[in-house]
Design a protein around this motif. Structure first.
Motif, PDB file in Angstrom:
ATOM      1  N   ASP A 377       0.836  -1.199   0.000  1.00  9.63           N
ATOM      2  CA  ASP A 377       0.000   0.000   0.000  1.00  9.63           C
ATOM      3  C   ASP A 377       0.871   1.250   0.000  1.00  9.63           C
ATOM      4  O   ASP A 377       1.886   1.314   0.698  1.00  9.63           O
ATOM      5  N   SER A 378       0.449   2.228  -0.778  1.00  7.29           N
ATOM      6  CA  SER A 378       1.195   3.492  -0.824  1.00  7.29           C
ATOM      7  C   SER A 378       0.954   4.347   0.418  1.00  7.29           C
ATOM      8  O   SER A 378       1.842   5.054   0.879  1.00  7.29           O
ATOM      9  N   GLY A 379      -0.279   4.305   0.940  1.00  6.78           N
ATOM     10  CA  GLY A 379      -0.627   5.199   2.040  1.00  6.78           C
ATOM     11  C   GLY A 379      -0.900   6.615   1.592  1.00  6.78           C
ATOM     12  O   GLY A 379      -1.107   7.502   2.421  1.00  6.78           O
ATOM     13  N   SER A 380      -0.920   6.865   0.285  1.00  9.50           N
ATOM     14  CA  SER A 380      -1.139   8.218  -0.224  1.00  9.50           C
ATOM     15  C   SER A 380      -2.557   8.680   0.072  1.00  9.50           C
ATOM     16  O   SER A 380      -3.521   7.915  -0.062  1.00  9.50           O
ATOM     17  N   GLY A 381      -2.695   9.949   0.444  1.00  9.56           N
ATOM     18  CA  GLY A 381      -4.013  10.519   0.659  1.00  9.56           C
ATOM     19  C   GLY A 381      -4.584  11.189  -0.565  1.00  9.56           C
ATOM     20  O   GLY A 381      -5.737  11.634  -0.551  1.00  9.56           O
ATOM     21  N   THR A 382      -3.792  11.244  -1.629  1.00 11.33           N
ATOM     22  CA  THR A 382      -4.240  11.990  -2.807  1.00 11.33           C
ATOM     23  C   THR A 382      -4.009  11.279  -4.134  1.00 11.33           C
ATOM     24  O   THR A 382      -4.752  11.495  -5.083  1.00 11.33           O
ATOM     25  N   GLY A 383      -2.962  10.454  -4.242  1.00 11.07           N
ATOM     26  CA  GLY A 383      -2.484  10.118  -5.573  1.00 11.07           C
ATOM     27  C   GLY A 383      -1.947  11.397  -6.190  1.00 11.07           C
ATOM     28  O   GLY A 383      -1.608  12.354  -5.481  1.00 11.07           O
ATOM     29  N   PRO A 384      -1.866  11.480  -7.511  1.00  9.52           N
ATOM     30  CA  PRO A 384      -1.437  12.737  -8.125  1.00  9.52           C
ATOM     31  C   PRO A 384      -2.290  13.894  -7.617  1.00  9.52           C
ATOM     32  O   PRO A 384      -3.510  13.801  -7.561  1.00  9.52           O
ATOM     33  N   VAL A 385      -1.643  14.971  -7.249  1.00  8.71           N
ATOM     34  CA  VAL A 385      -2.340  16.071  -6.594  1.00  8.71           C
ATOM     35  C   VAL A 385      -2.178  17.351  -7.410  1.00  8.71           C
ATOM     36  O   VAL A 385      -1.195  17.529  -8.136  1.00  8.71           O
ATOM     37  N   THR A 432     -11.236  13.338  -2.628  1.00  8.42           N
ATOM     38  CA  THR A 432     -11.054  14.772  -2.832  1.00  8.42           C
ATOM     39  C   THR A 432      -9.608  15.150  -2.576  1.00  8.42           C
ATOM     40  O   THR A 432      -9.064  16.045  -3.222  1.00  8.42           O
ATOM     41  N   GLY A 433      -8.990  14.431  -1.644  1.00  6.16           N
ATOM     42  CA  GLY A 433      -7.618  14.714  -1.237  1.00  6.16           C
ATOM     43  C   GLY A 433      -7.547  14.953   0.254  1.00  6.16           C
ATOM     44  O   GLY A 433      -8.159  15.890   0.777  1.00  6.16           O
ATOM     45  N   THR A 434      -6.836  14.078   0.973  1.00  6.04           N
ATOM     46  CA  THR A 434      -6.696  14.174   2.421  1.00  6.04           C
ATOM     47  C   THR A 434      -5.250  13.877   2.800  1.00  6.04           C
ATOM     48  O   THR A 434      -4.422  13.565   1.947  1.00  6.04           O
ATOM     49  N   LEU A 435      -4.957  13.931   4.097  1.00  7.70           N
ATOM     50  CA  LEU A 435      -3.725  13.323   4.557  1.00  7.70           C
ATOM     51  C   LEU A 435      -3.878  11.810   4.446  1.00  7.70           C
ATOM     52  O   LEU A 435      -4.938  11.319   4.071  1.00  7.70           O
ATOM     53  N   SER A 436      -2.851  11.072   4.773  1.00  7.18           N
ATOM     54  CA  SER A 436      -2.872   9.641   4.534  1.00  7.18           C
ATOM     55  C   SER A 436      -4.024   8.931   5.242  1.00  7.18           C
ATOM     56  O   SER A 436      -4.286   9.176   6.428  1.00  7.18           O
ATOM     57  N   PRO A 437      -4.724   8.021   4.551  1.00  4.54           N
ATOM     58  CA  PRO A 437      -5.746   7.208   5.213  1.00  4.54           C
ATOM     59  C   PRO A 437      -5.153   6.265   6.257  1.00  4.54           C
ATOM     60  O   PRO A 437      -5.890   5.665   7.033  1.00  4.54           O
ATOM     61  N   LYS A 438      -3.824   6.139   6.303  1.00  7.41           N
ATOM     62  CA  LYS A 438      -3.163   5.326   7.323  1.00  7.41           C
ATOM     63  C   LYS A 438      -3.015   6.074   8.647  1.00  7.41           C
ATOM     64  O   LYS A 438      -2.632   5.476   9.648  1.00  7.41           O
ATOM     65  N   ALA A 439      -3.291   7.367   8.653  1.00  7.22           N
ATOM     66  CA  ALA A 439      -3.089   8.173   9.853  1.00  7.22           C
ATOM     67  C   ALA A 439      -3.861   7.585  11.025  1.00  7.22           C
ATOM     68  O   ALA A 439      -5.027   7.198  10.892  1.00  7.22           O
ATOM     69  N   GLY A 680       1.410  -2.086   4.403  1.00  6.70           N
ATOM     70  CA  GLY A 680       2.480  -1.270   3.834  1.00  6.70           C
ATOM     71  C   GLY A 680       2.151   0.197   3.963  1.00  6.70           C
ATOM     72  O   GLY A 680       0.994   0.592   4.123  1.00  6.70           O
ATOM     73  N   PHE A 681       3.199   1.011   3.911  1.00  5.91           N
ATOM     74  CA  PHE A 681       3.030   2.460   4.044  1.00  5.91           C
ATOM     75  C   PHE A 681       4.241   3.092   3.379  1.00  5.91           C
ATOM     76  O   PHE A 681       5.175   3.518   4.031  1.00  5.91           O
ATOM     77  N   VAL A 682       4.226   3.144   2.042  1.00  3.56           N
ATOM     78  CA  VAL A 682       5.423   3.420   1.260  1.00  3.56           C
ATOM     79  C   VAL A 682       5.710   4.902   1.067  1.00  3.56           C
ATOM     80  O   VAL A 682       6.849   5.346   1.195  1.00  3.56           O
ATOM     81  N   ASN A 683       4.700   5.698   0.770  1.00  2.81           N
ATOM     82  CA  ASN A 683       4.954   7.004   0.182  1.00  2.81           C
ATOM     83  C   ASN A 683       5.528   8.091   1.083  1.00  2.81           C
ATOM     84  O   ASN A 683       6.343   8.886   0.628  1.00  2.81           O
ATOM     85  N   PRO A 684       5.123   8.199   2.353  1.00  6.89           N
ATOM     86  CA  PRO A 684       5.637   9.342   3.118  1.00  6.89           C
ATOM     87  C   PRO A 684       7.105   9.182   3.483  1.00  6.89           C
ATOM     88  O   PRO A 684       7.509   8.166   4.043  1.00  6.89           O
TER      89      PRO A 684
END
Length: 708
Positions: A377-385, A432-439, A680-684
């Motif tokens: 999992d990327s852990g991204s809250g947005t994908g491309p922003v 819409t775009g948030t901080l990580s859903p893993k937070a 997984g939590f890759v992106n940050p």
């Protein structure tokens, strides 16, 4: 009462009431950071993640055969009294030997390839575990604080040694702090870790060689979390340096060597190179691997650190591998081809512009290449922003960009379902775009889940009719019949999507879709490439119109690194108001009042009175001073509410899409998604992956076949 811990659970929180009904009221209680923490497997498969209590020090120790006969002290004398025992459940006992070959993409050379350091967590004082849900010890074995978190005591492992065998002591931290940071040498800035909630600097005191006392003038409740972020060390490009091998680097400092010129810290990058273990083979390190050779055009080779302070539960000193070689590539397609040909042993797609669009090709090549394809999992809250410059220098455009309806119109114009299908192959969730859903705030109970869902879905709907209506309400109409709206005064309106010219293909494709979707609502957008070398400076100066080729994934909680949530610096959606925040309490706060904000040094402007940024910064400042975590989380939910009601300040597309990992089939101890606490939590970068999974445990099933 003091709070002491050597592990902290990030999940021992209960929340009450609902965000949607107004300001969240938080109920129940936290663990208060007390020792012991909860099990990492709470509510999960017990085979996942990492244990949350320190494992006992093994009674028998083993070392790599390659170290024997090299005149080194006995292993027990090279390790600290209590070495760090790697706690991951998926790790099995390995074999010593062999070389790992990797690649990294960098358009600016090996020195700028910060991803190289993402594999080495050895300079971290405290470590993230279980995809950011837990904190565990690192170089610091135990830590404690007083009741209001204004005084902290860090107990480092006794007997730590640098890679050259010299003792590590708290003097190595004080040298960094007193001789480098406070005087501002080597372009050092004070990290957030070293400021109280009021922004005042910490006072450091070495109690002894392994004990450091940190005294703040106000609560600093986020200290432990912040000590775990990033990999730290090196040149400071990926987290604070925090310590330097003073016995080595003092020779390059004029305070200790009168032959060093006065302009030593600004000329030719000499200090920067000498003090960076990842570039200078002579510079000692605390990481599992030390630099063997470095070439800015070709790459870097690392070799085993014989004094590394980490072991397995069986007592094997890590790392298992003899060497790691990382080639630097300036063409991402060349890298993809090497992976398909089986010439790369381990590849993090995140660092090489390899994403889910490449999975099919990688899967087809895997049998011939001898590889396996994993998805974490990327852990991204947005994908491309995408986000507009909230502080654009043109007053008419600035007023427009600050209108929530304008940003909401763009968000409703974006067809995220098409992006999900075309760019991410139906992997991930629309946002819409948030901080990580893993937070961790989102995972405690229904309140957190509702807060996330409310923000995620606030302006996610693809509704061109609503988008057009919002533009019309702002007085944006197509007066000349060319199919695009003009400003209320009749002036042409073109939104320039400014992007770094080395943008990854997925982000470029997202930009193209955004341009096409906005054309359908009559909003003209154009992509504008900017040199990678100047892009960052132009944005922080407020000169560009819109930002792309990025994503938001900061966590493991909202406050530990919060510039997406709150403008705190100049790199994100409100560059000048973010820069202003950094001057609060300093002489610059009230300086240059008669100078154009975009010509100030640094460019900065105070938030609008009564505006959302002023509200966000005030809430954040309160949170920084709050030692009760439940109350801090209440402030977080109030900030999330501002984003949901007055945003989007940044627009996402697809959240938590997978990240690709390609590895040789015989490489062992690489976790699968099912091994990881949150998949997984890759992106940050502030949750450094794969460093958090201890690549020092990687080993070859047959090391003799991987010696060259």
């Amino acid at each position: 009462m003091p709070v002491e811990s050597n592990y902290l659970s990030r999940r021992s929180f209960l929340y009450g009431s609902a965000l949607l009904a107004g300001t969240a009221t938080l109920a129940a209680c936290s663990s208060g950071g007390g020792g012991g923490g909860g099990s990492a497997a709470s509510g999960q498969d017990a085979a996942k993640g990492s244990v949350t209590k320190p494992l006992p020090v093994p009674t028998k120790l083993s070392e790599a055969p390659a170290l024997r006969g090299k005149g080194l002290p006995a292993l027990a004398k090279r390790l600290p009294e209590n070495p760090y025992v790697v706690p991951h459940r998926w790790v099995k006992r390995g074999k010593y030997g062999g070389k790992l070959y990797m690649i990294t993409f960098s358009s600016q050379g090996t020195a700028k390839a910060s991803s190289n350091k993402e594999f080495f967590y050895g300079h971290s004082l405290v470590r993230w575990l279980n995809d950011g849900l837990d904190l565990g010890p690192g170089l610091v074995e135990k830590w404690s604080s007083n009741a209001d978190a204004s005084k902290w005591t860090l107990h480092f492992r006794k007997g730590l040694k640098w890679s050259d065998g010299q003792p590590w002591t708290t003097a190595d931290i004080l040298f960094w702090w007193e001789d480098m940071v406070l005087p501002g040498h080597f372009a050092q800035t004070v990290p957030d870790d070293c400021r109280s909630g009021t922004g005042s600097l910490v006072k450091m005191k070495a109690v002894d060689e392994s004990t450091l006392e940190l005294n703040f003038d106000a609560p600093a409740p986020l200290l432990a979390d912040r000590l775990a972020t990033y990999v730290n060390g090196g040149d400071g490009s990926n987290g604070a340096i925090w310590m330097l091998p003073s016995h080595y680097v003092k020779q390059f400092h004029p305070k200790y060597n009168k032959k060093v010129p006065k302009n030593w810290d600004t000329v030719g990058g000499l200090w920067e190179q000498k003090a960076d273990w990842a570039r200078n083979p002579d510079c000692p390190t605390m990481t599992g691997f030390m630099t063997k050779s470095f070439d800015n055009n070709k790459g870097v080779t690392f070799e085993r650190n014989p004094y590394y302070w980490c072991v397995t539960k069986e007592g094997d000193q890590l790392p298992y591998l003899d060497e790691i070689e990382i080639d630097t590539l300036q063409d991402a397609q060349v890298g993809k081809l090497r992976v398909q040909q089986g010439k790369v042993d381990f590849c993090m797609g995140y660092f090489n512009q390899i994403d889910v669009s490449d999975v099919s090709t990688m899967m087809q090549a895997r049998q011939k290449a001898g590889t396996e394809v994993l998805l974490w999992d990327s852990g991204s809250g947005t994908g491309p922003v995408f986000f507009l410059n909230y502080d654009h220098p043109d007053p008419q455009l600035r007023k427009l960009f600050r209108e929530p309806k304008f940003r909401q119109a763009i968000s409703h114009a974006l067809d995220r379902k098409t992006a999900l299908k075309a760019l991410f192959f139906q992997q991930g969730e629309l946002t819409t775009g948030t901080l990580s859903p893993k937070a961790k705030e989102y995972h405690a109970d229904a309140t957190g889940k509702a807060a996330y869902k409310n923000w995620r879905d606030s302006y996610v709907e693809h509704d061109p009719a609503k988008a057009k209506k919002l533009l019309a309400e702002l007085g944006l109409k197509d007066a000349d019949g060319d199919g695009f709206v003009e400003l209320p005064n009749g002036k042409k309106l073109t939104v320039s999507i400014d992007y770094s010219a080395d943008i990854a293909q997925t982000y470029a494709a997202f930009d193209d879709q955004l341009v096409a979707d906005c054309k359908k609502i009559g909003l003209r957008m154009r992509r504008n490439p900017i040199s990678p070398q100047s892009y960052g400076d132009m944005w922080t100066a407020g000169k560009l119109m819109a930002h792309t080729n990025w994503e938001c994934s900061d966590a493991p909680n909202h406050l530990v690194r919060a510039p997406w949530l709150v403008p705190l610096e100049s790199s994100r959606w409100s560059p000048l108001e973010g820069a202003y925040y950094t001057t609060i309490g300093t002489p610059n706060e009230h300086a240059e009042k008669n100078v154009d904000p975009w010509k100030r040094t640094p460019p900065r402007i105070a938030p609008e009175p009564g505006g959302p940024i002023e509200a966000l910064q005030k809430l954040y400042s309160k949170a920084l001073l709050e030692s009760d975590e439940l109350k801090r989380t209440q402030y977080v939910f109030e900030m999330v509410k501002i984003h949901a009601q007055q945003g989007p300040f940044f627009m996402g597309s697809v959240a938590n899409f997978p990240q690709v990992v390609v590895l040789k089939k015989d490489l062992q101890n690489v976790p699968r998604k099912e091994n990881l606490a949150q998949g997984g939590f890759v992106n940050p970068w502030n949750h450094p992956t794969p460093a958090v999974y201890d690549p020092e445990t990687f080993f070859w099933a047959d090391p003799s076949t991987h010696t060259t």
